[in-house]
Write a protein that holds these residues in place. Structure first.
Motif, PDB file in Angstrom:
ATOM      1  N   ASN A 103      -1.062   5.654   6.145  1.00  0.00           N
ATOM      2  CA  ASN A 103      -1.313   4.237   5.576  1.00  0.00           C
ATOM      3  C   ASN A 103      -1.863   4.229   4.207  1.00  0.00           C
ATOM      4  O   ASN A 103      -1.757   3.446   3.497  1.00  0.00           O
ATOM      5  CB  ASN A 103      -2.188   3.170   6.590  1.00  0.00           C
ATOM      6  CG  ASN A 103      -1.419   2.304   7.463  1.00  0.00           C
ATOM      7  OD1 ASN A 103      -0.197   2.056   6.793  1.00  0.00           O
ATOM      8  ND2 ASN A 103      -1.801   1.989   8.668  1.00  0.00           N
ATOM      9  N   ILE A 104      -2.939   5.367   4.245  1.00  0.00           N
ATOM     10  CA  ILE A 104      -3.753   5.511   2.954  1.00  0.00           C
ATOM     11  C   ILE A 104      -2.626   5.812   1.701  1.00  0.00           C
ATOM     12  O   ILE A 104      -2.664   5.542   0.717  1.00  0.00           O
ATOM     13  CB  ILE A 104      -4.616   6.611   2.989  1.00  0.00           C
ATOM     14  CG1 ILE A 104      -5.914   5.886   4.017  1.00  0.00           C
ATOM     15  CG2 ILE A 104      -5.366   6.903   1.487  1.00  0.00           C
ATOM     16  CD1 ILE A 104      -6.965   6.847   4.407  1.00  0.00           C
ATOM     17  N   ALA A 105      -1.613   6.729   2.168  1.00  0.00           N
ATOM     18  CA  ALA A 105      -0.703   7.215   1.194  1.00  0.00           C
ATOM     19  C   ALA A 105       0.310   6.206   0.927  1.00  0.00           C
ATOM     20  O   ALA A 105       0.856   6.022  -0.170  1.00  0.00           O
ATOM     21  CB  ALA A 105       0.170   8.319   1.929  1.00  0.00           C
ATOM     22  N   LEU A 106       0.505   5.344   1.852  1.00  0.00           N
ATOM     23  CA  LEU A 106       1.564   3.957   1.679  1.00  0.00           C
ATOM     24  C   LEU A 106       0.941   3.127   0.827  1.00  0.00           C
ATOM     25  O   LEU A 106       1.465   2.412  -0.226  1.00  0.00           O
ATOM     26  CB  LEU A 106       1.745   3.426   3.007  1.00  0.00           C
ATOM     27  CG  LEU A 106       3.089   3.969   3.984  1.00  0.00           C
ATOM     28  CD1 LEU A 106       3.080   3.460   5.246  1.00  0.00           C
ATOM     29  CD2 LEU A 106       4.320   3.925   2.991  1.00  0.00           C
ATOM     30  N   LEU A 107      -0.448   3.109   0.901  1.00  0.00           N
ATOM     31  CA  LEU A 107      -1.060   2.014  -0.074  1.00  0.00           C
ATOM     32  C   LEU A 107      -0.989   2.744  -1.595  1.00  0.00           C
ATOM     33  O   LEU A 107      -0.837   1.820  -2.500  1.00  0.00           O
ATOM     34  CB  LEU A 107      -2.815   1.869   0.181  1.00  0.00           C
ATOM     35  CG  LEU A 107      -3.567   1.121  -0.564  1.00  0.00           C
ATOM     36  CD1 LEU A 107      -2.825  -0.338  -0.762  1.00  0.00           C
ATOM     37  CD2 LEU A 107      -5.036   1.072  -0.041  1.00  0.00           C
ATOM     38  N   VAL A 128      -4.118   4.624  -8.684  1.00  0.00           N
ATOM     39  CA  VAL A 128      -5.077   5.153  -8.058  1.00  0.00           C
ATOM     40  C   VAL A 128      -6.155   4.371  -8.046  1.00  0.00           C
ATOM     41  O   VAL A 128      -7.083   4.131  -6.803  1.00  0.00           O
ATOM     42  CB  VAL A 128      -5.617   6.406  -8.886  1.00  0.00           C
ATOM     43  CG1 VAL A 128      -6.915   7.072  -8.287  1.00  0.00           C
ATOM     44  CG2 VAL A 128      -4.526   7.535  -8.796  1.00  0.00           C
ATOM     45  N   VAL A 129      -6.790   3.480  -8.991  1.00  0.00           N
ATOM     46  CA  VAL A 129      -7.961   2.531  -8.810  1.00  0.00           C
ATOM     47  C   VAL A 129      -7.573   1.499  -8.079  1.00  0.00           C
ATOM     48  O   VAL A 129      -8.248   1.077  -6.949  1.00  0.00           O
ATOM     49  CB  VAL A 129      -8.319   2.059 -10.317  1.00  0.00           C
ATOM     50  CG1 VAL A 129      -9.276   0.880 -10.249  1.00  0.00           C
ATOM     51  CG2 VAL A 129      -8.594   3.283 -11.473  1.00  0.00           C
ATOM     52  N   VAL A 130      -6.502   0.992  -8.033  1.00  0.00           N
ATOM     53  CA  VAL A 130      -6.011  -0.054  -7.173  1.00  0.00           C
ATOM     54  C   VAL A 130      -5.914   0.429  -5.618  1.00  0.00           C
ATOM     55  O   VAL A 130      -6.401  -0.254  -4.823  1.00  0.00           O
ATOM     56  CB  VAL A 130      -4.735  -0.655  -7.395  1.00  0.00           C
ATOM     57  CG1 VAL A 130      -3.938  -1.622  -6.415  1.00  0.00           C
ATOM     58  CG2 VAL A 130      -4.698  -1.437  -8.566  1.00  0.00           C
ATOM     59  N   THR A 131      -5.586   1.772  -5.379  1.00  0.00           N
ATOM     60  CA  THR A 131      -5.634   2.219  -3.991  1.00  0.00           C
ATOM     61  C   THR A 131      -7.018   2.305  -3.639  1.00  0.00           C
ATOM     62  O   THR A 131      -7.408   1.966  -2.325  1.00  0.00           O
ATOM     63  CB  THR A 131      -5.193   3.592  -4.033  1.00  0.00           C
ATOM     64  OG1 THR A 131      -3.432   3.559  -4.374  1.00  0.00           O
ATOM     65  CG2 THR A 131      -5.100   4.138  -2.472  1.00  0.00           C
ATOM     66  N   ALA A 132      -7.972   2.690  -4.394  1.00  0.00           N
ATOM     67  CA  ALA A 132      -9.563   2.782  -4.181  1.00  0.00           C
ATOM     68  C   ALA A 132     -10.094   1.443  -3.681  1.00  0.00           C
ATOM     69  O   ALA A 132     -10.859   1.319  -2.658  1.00  0.00           O
ATOM     70  CB  ALA A 132     -10.287   3.638  -5.141  1.00  0.00           C
ATOM     71  N   VAL A 133      -9.827   0.519  -4.427  1.00  0.00           N
ATOM     72  CA  VAL A 133     -10.277  -0.695  -4.475  1.00  0.00           C
ATOM     73  C   VAL A 133      -9.550  -1.545  -3.385  1.00  0.00           C
ATOM     74  O   VAL A 133     -10.094  -2.215  -2.432  1.00  0.00           O
ATOM     75  CB  VAL A 133     -10.342  -1.829  -5.992  1.00  0.00           C
ATOM     76  CG1 VAL A 133     -10.656  -3.098  -5.376  1.00  0.00           C
ATOM     77  CG2 VAL A 133     -11.160  -0.882  -6.848  1.00  0.00           C
ATOM     78  N   GLY A 134      -8.179  -1.447  -3.187  1.00  0.00           N
ATOM     79  CA  GLY A 134      -7.278  -2.099  -2.134  1.00  0.00           C
ATOM     80  C   GLY A 134      -7.573  -1.808  -0.743  1.00  0.00           C
ATOM     81  O   GLY A 134      -7.516  -2.618  -0.078  1.00  0.00           O
ATOM     82  N   MET A 135      -8.331  -0.701  -0.632  1.00  0.00           N
ATOM     83  CA  MET A 135      -8.568  -0.377   0.703  1.00  0.00           C
ATOM     84  C   MET A 135      -9.465  -1.332   1.369  1.00  0.00           C
ATOM     85  O   MET A 135      -9.512  -1.479   2.627  1.00  0.00           O
ATOM     86  CB  MET A 135      -9.235   1.154   0.743  1.00  0.00           C
ATOM     87  CG  MET A 135      -8.097   2.195   0.293  1.00  0.00           C
ATOM     88  SD  MET A 135      -9.083   3.760   0.613  1.00  0.00           S
ATOM     89  CE  MET A 135      -9.524   3.800   2.125  1.00  0.00           C
ATOM     90  N   ILE A 140       2.112  -2.043  10.467  1.00  0.00           N
ATOM     91  CA  ILE A 140       3.325  -1.434   9.571  1.00  0.00           C
ATOM     92  C   ILE A 140       3.309  -2.053   8.453  1.00  0.00           C
ATOM     93  O   ILE A 140       4.487  -2.003   7.802  1.00  0.00           O
ATOM     94  CB  ILE A 140       4.560  -1.127  10.658  1.00  0.00           C
ATOM     95  CG1 ILE A 140       5.130  -2.540  10.868  1.00  0.00           C
ATOM     96  CG2 ILE A 140       4.585  -0.172  11.572  1.00  0.00           C
ATOM     97  CD1 ILE A 140       6.438  -2.509  11.421  1.00  0.00           C
ATOM     98  N   ASN A 141       2.589  -3.066   7.877  1.00  0.00           N
ATOM     99  CA  ASN A 141       2.794  -3.982   6.910  1.00  0.00           C
ATOM    100  C   ASN A 141       2.921  -3.319   5.466  1.00  0.00           C
ATOM    101  O   ASN A 141       3.712  -3.492   4.778  1.00  0.00           O
ATOM    102  CB  ASN A 141       1.657  -4.921   6.593  1.00  0.00           C
ATOM    103  CG  ASN A 141       1.414  -5.742   7.998  1.00  0.00           C
ATOM    104  OD1 ASN A 141       2.202  -6.274   8.473  1.00  0.00           O
ATOM    105  ND2 ASN A 141       0.171  -5.627   8.699  1.00  0.00           N
ATOM    106  N   LEU A 142       2.238  -2.005   5.289  1.00  0.00           N
ATOM    107  CA  LEU A 142       2.359  -1.275   4.042  1.00  0.00           C
ATOM    108  C   LEU A 142       3.794  -0.622   4.191  1.00  0.00           C
ATOM    109  O   LEU A 142       4.213  -0.648   2.951  1.00  0.00           O
ATOM    110  CB  LEU A 142       1.269  -0.376   3.857  1.00  0.00           C
ATOM    111  CG  LEU A 142      -0.136  -1.179   3.816  1.00  0.00           C
ATOM    112  CD1 LEU A 142      -1.176  -0.037   3.757  1.00  0.00           C
ATOM    113  CD2 LEU A 142      -0.144  -1.742   2.241  1.00  0.00           C
TER     114      LEU A 142
END
Length: 409
Positions: A105-109, A132-139, A153-155
């Motif tokens: 899920n982290i990889a999919l984000l 990368v920044v969006v992934t860090a904040v998006g979590m 399974i949304n992502l």
């Protein structure tokens, strides 16, 4: 010698696309903190348990849509094709599966963030840095955090849809990934309607044929389950959950909470039809003027608003929308902060209590709905300001002037 030169050029390009150290450190820190929080809260990943139970039911040859060994007796709600895919979940031990799903899920984000940047027209090293920044904040956005928490399974579905719409318009198999997504969970089918309304009949046909193939696979492998699902259960919203649940961020859910009854007057339900028609019209208009980078998220918001049930974790489209607003309309970017507030959990999520909400509680339970409606209106305004129709679905920002009425990053 020539091969060495080509290799060196490719290596140089790869280095240029590498995000800066501070962005990578931010992502690493976010992941570490998340894993620490997750270790303290120990989420149940209840949906992952249901998926695993569906796969086990298929493998054992028992009734897929009968009672399953799941927490709170949660039933299977996805098509038979999805259950067939879920059989792989029974192979590893459960604890190993949980860790694997967290990593995936982290990889999919990250994949979703990269595809969102591409949809918004952000290219080069800037794309990887923003992703990368969006992934860090998006979590830490509630829909994403809850997707992680439930093992949803949304992502994956979001990545499939974005992958299809960010491919070259001339790609012959464009529509295939969308068809797979619709075969796994029917709701992405709204994007097929979007393709038809925007006169992309070949892509719509590919998606439809692919979806039909997933149905056929389900019929051949699980004929009884397929007959029951497509003939009965696909229309049963009550099977998915309580309409009044405060986590249900759809127009219909809000109407039920406002009227304090699961069977509101039909006039109220006309509101759903109005939003559906207006939203799809807005998606077509946005596509005509600004391309898929606006039309696609508008269609997604319309689908969420008009669905009988749109759980908060279905709103992972907040990630592409945040990227889009950063790229095109930063003055409106603050609006997406609603997805980082977790405000929808500030009211009780208890059966029947939600049918007796006070007005202020009803308002708190409608934040995503209000954002969705506001986004539709804002997108229509952006499209109206555009000086000319978008020349292509994807417009690289380095090679094309910004569309009038939008803000180039």
């Amino acid at each position: 010698m020539r091969g060495f030169v080509v290799f060196r050029e490719k290596l140089s390009l790869a280095r240029k696309g590498t995000p800066p150290a501070w962005a990578l450190l931010a992502l690493a820190a976010s992941v570490v903190v998340y894993l620490g929080v997750r270790g303290l809260t120990k989420p149940s990943m209840v949906d992952l348990v249901v998926y695993r139970a569906e796969g086990a039911a298929v493998a054992a040859g028992v009734d897929l849509y009968g009672p399953l060994a799941t927490p709170h007796n949660l039933p299977a709600t996805y098509p038979p094709f999805a259950a067939l895919l879920f059989t792989v979940l029974i192979l590893p031990p459960y604890e190993a599966l949980r860790l694997t799903v967290i990593g995936l899920n982290i990889a999919l984000l990250l994949v979703v963030a990269l595809l969102s940047c591409r949809l918004a027209g952000i290219d080069g090293r800037r794309r990887t840095t923003v992703a990368v920044v969006v992934t860090a904040v998006g979590m830490w956005a509630e829909p994403v955090f809850t997707t992680f928490r439930y093992g949803q399974i949304n992502l994956l579905l979001l990545a499939l849809v974005l992958a299809d719409f960010t491919r070259p318009a001339t790609a012959r198999t464009r529509g295939f990934a969308l068809g797979i997504a619709a075969g796994m969970k029917v709701t992405p089918g709204i994007f097929v309607l979007y393709l038809l309304l925007t006169r992309r009949f070949r892509e719509a046909a590919v998606a439809t044929v692919t979806f039909a193939a997933t149905v056929l696979v389900g019929v051949l492998a699980l004929p009884d389950a397929s007959r029951r699902f497509w003939g009965e259960l696909v229309w049963d919203a009550d099977r998915v959950g309580r309409l009044e649940n405060a986590a249900n961020q759809s127009i219909r859910g809000l109407v039920v909470r406002i009227t304090h009854t699961r069977e509101p007057d039909k006039a109220w339900l006309l509101l759903v039809a109005v939003v559906a028609v207006a939203g799809l019209a807005c998606a077509v208009f946005a596509h005509r003027r600004l391309g898929d980078r606006w039309g696609l998220p508008v269609c997604a918001m319309t689908g969420l608003l008009m669905a009988p049930i749109a759980w908060t974790h279905h709103w992972v489209w907040c990630v592409p929308i945040a990227v889009l607003l950063w790229a095109d309309a930063r003055r409106a970017l603050a609006a997406v902060a609603v997805f980082w507030t977790f405000a929808v959990w500030a009211v009780p999520h208890v059966p029947y209590v939600e049918l007796d909400f006070a007005p202020w509680q009803t308002a708190l339970s409608a934040w995503y709905i209000l954002f969705g409606l506001g986004f539709l209106a804002f997108a229509a305004w952006q499209a109206r300001r555009a000086a000319r129709p978008a020349a292509a679905v994807l417009v690289p920002r380095r090679s094309a002037a910004p569309v009038s009425g939008s803000r180039a990053p």
